[in-house]
Each structure stands twice: as structure tokens, then as C-alpha cells.
Scaffold this active site. Structure first.
Site, PDB file in Angstrom:
ATOM      1  N   HIS A 245      -5.667   1.447   1.108  1.00  0.00           N
ATOM      2  CA  HIS A 245      -4.493   2.214   1.561  1.00  0.00           C
ATOM      3  C   HIS A 245      -4.189   3.344   0.590  1.00  0.00           C
ATOM      4  O   HIS A 245      -4.353   3.188  -0.618  1.00  0.00           O
ATOM      5  CB  HIS A 245      -3.302   1.260   1.645  1.00  0.00           C
ATOM      6  CG  HIS A 245      -2.057   1.885   2.182  1.00  0.00           C
ATOM      7  ND1 HIS A 245      -1.881   2.202   3.513  1.00  0.00           N
ATOM      8  CD2 HIS A 245      -0.919   2.269   1.543  1.00  0.00           C
ATOM      9  CE1 HIS A 245      -0.700   2.744   3.670  1.00  0.00           C
ATOM     10  NE2 HIS A 245      -0.084   2.798   2.495  1.00  0.00           N
TER      11      HIS A 245
ATOM     12  N   GLU B 216      -8.720   2.173   6.808  1.00  0.00           N
ATOM     13  CA  GLU B 216      -8.113   0.843   6.682  1.00  0.00           C
ATOM     14  C   GLU B 216      -7.791   0.250   8.060  1.00  0.00           C
ATOM     15  O   GLU B 216      -7.684  -0.985   8.200  1.00  0.00           O
ATOM     16  CB  GLU B 216      -6.849   0.908   5.834  1.00  0.00           C
ATOM     17  CG  GLU B 216      -5.686   1.644   6.478  1.00  0.00           C
ATOM     18  CD  GLU B 216      -4.447   1.656   5.575  1.00  0.00           C
ATOM     19  OE1 GLU B 216      -4.008   0.572   5.123  1.00  0.00           O
ATOM     20  OE2 GLU B 216      -3.927   2.758   5.320  1.00  0.00           O
TER      21      GLU B 216
END
Length: 449
Positions: free
Chosen positions: A438, A443
Site C-alpha cells: 500500500h 494491492e
């Protein structure tokens, strides 16, 4: 044993031919390669490489607009020079062409700048008048753009000529709905042209996952690209001012400045003399080969687009490598065509590997589908509504991932790694157990629901 001029004679110095020639020579074979155009083939000279460079150039159109939201003082009327981009791209093509040539020469491969025609199982004639013999012949001549048979088709161009245009036309009509058509639709649109894409069916990018291609269609329409479906070319009329009027079934005629045919590619087998050696050509005009790239003539092989298996540069390279290792390296090798990733460098790009949702349902019966539908962080701050879509298709009983499909910024870069995971047989649980990186778009691959 008869004496031959060469152990291997390669026809075509594209991606597959150059790899086969270089590796075969490294294994000790006496090799020659005939190329009537330029070393490097379609991908390097007038395909993937120059096209991707144009895609990079086209992306700046939106990036410059977005820059204001990120605090940069960018003028509204940024000037774009097509000639500068075009010439820089061609200079890079020249550099790579030179690198390919040097690599072959450094491996003692003889480069013959001539057209070669097969005259028998072990013989060829060059258009400079020479006749040569080879123990093995490899055909790696690729494919060429298909042009519709309609009145005035000579007034249109193909992807071969698009890289040499004198300027960017104001109105462009693109025939086709495959990856070449959608890529150039995005390129020309970003350079300021009004783009109309016509297709004889209602589908774009057949073979890709339906959700992903539908998202591309929605975004393209939102950007202002026009689509005309169920439209078959009827004719092209050229006017005195150079404009072209295109007539088609089911729609009103349209007048444009450029017509680009992107209606598929046809194997370059015509006029090669293959029939003299008993080489079978299938109904698509491609050379029929077995799992070892051998044709119906035992001494003649073929790799790459001329076989019309999977028309991708990395496939041609792998086939060329497998051919050389098998015949001259003492290392029998076959190409695995399962889980081959591919990308469309549209605007935004899309990429996929493995089965689509519909393919998985047909082959596996029970499937589970996970998605992530989101606005990339950059688009949020740039005040763009454009959304990315990631999709994971899993076997309903084993949880094994059988397909990943994506559309959004940089998805082609992510897909290479995702393809490794699908090829390795990982499960959704394997992705779920991996901690997200992140803040990234990637992600979302481990956060899909």
C-alpha cells in the site's frame, strides 16, 4: 550424405527467425538468414516497439491536463509535434535494427538481403539469382495486414504505413475491433483526431474477458471515440481535396482524412514456393506444423506468425529457441502454450491470462469470480471518473486461479507477475494470505472480493 551450403537456412529475420538463427549458430551450425526488408521483423520495425512508443507519447495528452491538479503550471495550449515523435521513434527503430544485425553477425550468421523462395526440400533460389542448398530450412516470414476487398481499398493504409504519416489527420476511420484497431484508436484520439471505429459485428476484442472489454468500450465512448457496429465495408471514394468517403452497410457514409485497416493479419506464405517441397498450407494460409515446428516436409520447419498459432512476439521467440535447441543443441524442447499472457495497449490498457469467465464456465462448470472495481488514486486527485477493473476467475471446487483479467493504468506491467501466479497454479487463498503493498493499484490483486 549430400553436401549442403548451409546446415540451416532461415527465411525471415523477425523475432522467431533471428532467435533460431542466433542460437543454432551458437550450437555450431552453419547458418544463413534471408531478409528482404529489415532485420528485426514486424515487432521491431513496424509493430509492437514503435506502437508502444506512440502509446507513451499519447499518454502525455492526459498527463499534461492532469498535472494542473497536482500543482504544475501547464499552459492550456501545449503544442504537440507529430514529426518530432515520429522521427524519434524511427531513430529508435533504427537503433534496434542495428542491434539485431550486430547480434547475428557476432554469432557468425550470414545475413542475405534478398527474397528467398523454396524450390525443393533442401533448395532455395534468391532474387539476386543465386541458388543455395540447406540441410534444414526454417520459414519465419511472419504475417501481413489483411485488407478488405472493396472498391477503393487502395486509398486506405495499414499499420505498416501508419508510423510514417506526414502529420496527424483530423478525422480517422479505423476498420476492425481487435487489439491493433483499439490501440490506434486511443493513440489518434489522444493526438487530437476524431476517431470512428467500425466493425462488422457487435463485439470488440473478441477472445478477451467480456467484463474487461465492455469497460474499455464504455471508457472509449466517454472519451469521444465513435463506434459503428454491424458495419461491413462497401467502398472508399477519394475526393479532389484528398478526403475519403467511406460507405458501409447499416450506416450512413462518413467522410474522413484517413482510413486505417486493422482487420487482422494473414500469414506470408504466398509466393514462397512451399508447394514444391510438399509443405501443407491450411485454410488460413498458414504452414501446418507439429509440436516440434516441423511441416509436412521433414526438412522444412516454421515458427512465428506464419504458423498462425498464437500471433505474439514472445511466442515466436520461444518457438525459435525450441527449434534451435531441439535440432542443433541436443536438447529436445517444446513450447507450452498454456497460460500465455497478452495485453492491449489501448487507452487505458487491458491485459489477461488464462481462461475468461465464460471459458471457465464452459470447461469447468463451477467457477468463482472475484473483482475489484475502483478509481485509481491518481484519477481521484486528477478528478477523472475513469475506473479500473480487476477480475479473478477461480475453479469452483479447488479454488485454483484459472484466469486474471484487468483494465486500468499499468495493468500490463502487473500482468507479467500475475501470469506467473496463474501458471504456477496458485489459489485465491494464496493471494489472500499475501500482505497488500500500500498504496498501489497492484494491492487490489490481493484484496479482491
Amino acid at each position: 550424405m549430400p553436401d549442403f551450403d548451409y546446415d540451416l537456412f532461415v527465411i525471415g529475420a523477425g523475432s522467431g527467425g533471428t532467435r533460431a538463427a542466433r542460437v543454432s549458430a551458437a550450437h555450431g551450425a552453419k547458418v544463413a538468414v534471408a531478409e528482404e526488408y529489415r532485420v528485426g521483423g514486424t515487432c521491431v520495425i513496424r509493430g509492437c516497439v514503435p506502437k508502444k512508443l506512440l502509446v507513451y507519447g499519447a499518454h502525455f495528452a492526459e498527463d499534461l491536463k492532469d498535472a494542473k491538479r497536482f500543482g504544475w503550471d501547464v499552459p492550456d495550449d501545449c503544442a504537440f509535434s507529430w514529426a518530432t515523435l515520429r522521427d524519434n521513434v524511427m531513430a529508435e527503430v533504427d537503433r534496434i535494427n542495428g542491434a539485431y544485425t550486430t547480434t547475428l553477425q557476432n554469432n557468425d550468421v550470414e545475413i542475405i538481403h534478398a527474397r528467398a523462395v523454396v524450390t525443393g526440400p533442401n533448395s532455395l533460389k534468391l532474387d539476386d539469382g543465386r541458388e543455395v542448398t540447406a540441410k534444414t530450412i526454417l520459414v519465419a516470414v511472419g504475417a501481413h495486414p489483411a485488407i478488405p476487398e472493396c472498391t477503393g481499398h487502395e486509398h486506405g493504409i495499414t499499420s505498416n504505413e501508419v508510423f510514417h504519416l506526414p502529420d496527424v489527420p483530423k478525422r480517422v476511420l479505423i476498420a476492425g475491433a481487435g487489439y491493433i484497431a483499439n490501440e490506434f484508436a486511443g493513440i489518434f484520439h489522444q493526438f487530437g483526431a476524431h476517431v470512428t471505429l467500425i466493425n462488422r459485428t457487435k463485439e470488440i476484442l473478441r477472445g478477451y474477458d467480456l467484463s474487461i472489454r465492455d469497460r474499455l468500450l464504455q471508457i472509449s465512448l466517454m472519451k469521444g471515440i465513435d463506434f459503428r457496429f454491424d458495419a461491413t465495408f462497401q467502398g472508399v471514394e477519394k475526393h479532389e481535396d484528398g478526403c475519403l468517403t467511406v460507405t458501409m452497410s447499416g450506416h450512413e457514409p462518413i467522410t474522413v482524412d484517413l482510413v486505417l485497416f486493422a482487420t487482422g493479419r494473414v500469414p506470408n506464405t504466398r509466393g514462397l514456393g512451399l508447394e514444391s517441397a510438399g509443405v501443407t498450407i491450411n485454410d488460413r494460409g498458414a504452414i501446418a506444423v507439429d509440436d516440434d515446428n516441423r511441416s509436412t516436409c521433414p526438412s522444412i520447419y516454421a515458427v512465428g506468425d506464419v504458423t498462425d498459432r498464437i500471433q505474439l512476439t514472445p511466442i515466436a521467440i520461444r518457438e525459435g529457441q525450441a527449434f534451435a535447441d531441439t535440432l542443433f543443441g541436443g536438447k529436445p524442447t517444446r513450447v507450452d502454450y498454456d497460460c500465455v499472457p497478452s495485453a492491449v495497449f489501448s487507452h487505458p490498457p487491458m491485459a489477461g491470462v488464462g481462461m475468461t469467465e465464460s471459458e471457465a464456465k464452459q470447461k469447468l462448470g463451477t467457477v468463482r469470480v472475484y473483482t475489484a472495481d475502483f478509481r485509481p488514486m491518481k484519477n481521484v486527485l486528477a478528478n477523472r471518473d475513469e475506473r479500473a477493473l480487476y477480475k479473478m476467475v477461480c475453479h469452483g471446487e479447488t479454488d485454483r486461479i484459472v484466469g486474471i483479467h484487468m483494465i486500468g493504468p499499468d495493468v500490463a506491467e502487473m500482468m507479467q507477475v500475475a501470469a506467473v501466479a496463474v501458471k504456477a497454479g496458485l489459489t485465491k487463498a494464496d493471494f489472500d494470505s499475501t500482505v497488500a503493498l500500500h498504496p498501489t493499484m497492484a494491492e487490489e490483486l490481493v484484496l479482491m472480493k
